[in-house]
Scaffold this active site. Structure first.
Site, PDB file in Angstrom:
ATOM      1  N   ASP A 203      -0.004   5.135   0.955  1.00 28.75           N
ATOM      2  CA  ASP A 203      -0.150   6.072   2.076  1.00 28.75           C
ATOM      3  C   ASP A 203      -0.199   5.326   3.407  1.00 28.75           C
ATOM      4  OD1 ASP A 203      -1.327   8.902   0.723  1.00 28.75           O
ATOM      5  OD2 ASP A 203      -1.681   7.080  -0.435  1.00 28.75           O
TER       6      ASP A 203
ATOM      7  N   ASP B  98      -1.682  -1.003   5.887  1.00 27.60           N
ATOM      8  CA  ASP B  98      -1.969  -0.454   7.216  1.00 27.60           C
ATOM      9  C   ASP B  98      -3.448  -0.352   7.531  1.00 27.60           C
ATOM     10  OD1 ASP B  98      -2.418   1.654   5.367  1.00 27.60           O
ATOM     11  OD2 ASP B  98      -2.135   3.145   6.952  1.00 27.60           O
TER      12      ASP B  98
ATOM     13  N   ASP C 270       0.869  -1.160   0.000  1.00 27.46           N
ATOM     14  CA  ASP C 270       0.000   0.000   0.000  1.00 27.46           C
ATOM     15  C   ASP C 270       0.917   1.223   0.000  1.00 27.46           C
ATOM     16  OD1 ASP C 270      -2.370   1.629   0.453  1.00 27.46           O
ATOM     17  OD2 ASP C 270      -1.644   1.822   2.510  1.00 27.46           O
TER      18      ASP C 270
END
Length: 232
Positions: free
Chosen positions: A14, A177, A12
């Protein structure tokens, strides 16, 4: 000869590979200030980030007095324009992330980005940071079409397709996240690793990841535990 168990590792963007919280907060705050609202701290904005730009602005407006639907469209457009023009001022890779890519290069492992950020924004960010050529492919939230962003498995499947000759016999893992990242990996039936330092919308222990790391020095050992090693 001993080889690393994974051929492809996806990230991922960001809150996982790049800390974009400074620039995203600046974009939210510029928009809030334009609307006559109080600005927010980076720590207030971080939990708002994981659901995408529209969700982030919605939460920012709700936290500062709410917003009528007819007002939101113009504010959202303004925020995207500001963010695109200031996308890489404060953003940077998390500590140890680049060293992991160096290790992957040495091992012949392909790294990829799969993000729910608009593909054009992700390309611009990585390009301005001089990192685009470190990834074999980049898949954005709009790359696969409506309804096919994470947690759908389609972006993960496309990552594997692009990074392998035919997709067969290829082992991949995904790092993220948010619940969207972990669910996408699980839907695609590949191991998922959660980072505890990202833009957490909930406790990392609740994500259901196969492993959790507190820093990038722990990533390769965690992947080795998940995949073991194979002998050729």
């Amino acid at each position: 000869m001993t080889h690393f168990s994974f051929d492809i590792v996806g990230f991922d963007l960001d809150g996982t590979f790049i800390d974009t919280s400074g620039d995203l907060t600046a974009a939210v705050n510029e928009t809030l200030a334009f609307a006559g609202r109080p600005i927010l701290t980076v720590e207030q904005v971080k939990p708002m980030i994981g659901g995408g730009a529209k969700h982030m602005l919605t939460l920012g407006l709700e936290a500062t007095g709410g917003c009528e639907p007819d007002e939101f469209r113009a504010l959202y457009k303004r925020m995207l324009g500001y963010y695109e023009a200031h996308i890489s001022i404060h953003s940077h890779p998390y500590p140890g992330a680049m060293e992991v890519l160096d290790r992957f290069d040495m091992m012949g492992v392909k790294a990829a980005i799969v993000t729910n950020k608009f593909e054009s924004f992700a390309e611009k960010l990585l390009g301005e940071l001089g990192l685009r050529d470190r990834f074999a492919t980049l898949i954005g939230g709009d790359t696969m079409g409506p309804g096919l962003s994470k947690p759908h498995r389609a972006p993960i499947d496309e990552m594997i397709r692009r990074c392998s000759a035919d997709g067969s016999g290829t082992r991949a893992a995904f790092i993220g996240d948010s619940i969207y990242d972990i669910m996408a990996a699980k839907n695609a039936e590949i191991p998922a690793v959660a980072v505890s330092f990202g833009f957490m919308m909930q406790p990392v222990e609740e994500l259901g990841a196969d492993a959790v790391i507190d820093g990038y020095a722990e990533l390769i050992p965690a992947l080795e535990r998940l995949g073991g090693r194979r002998q050729d």
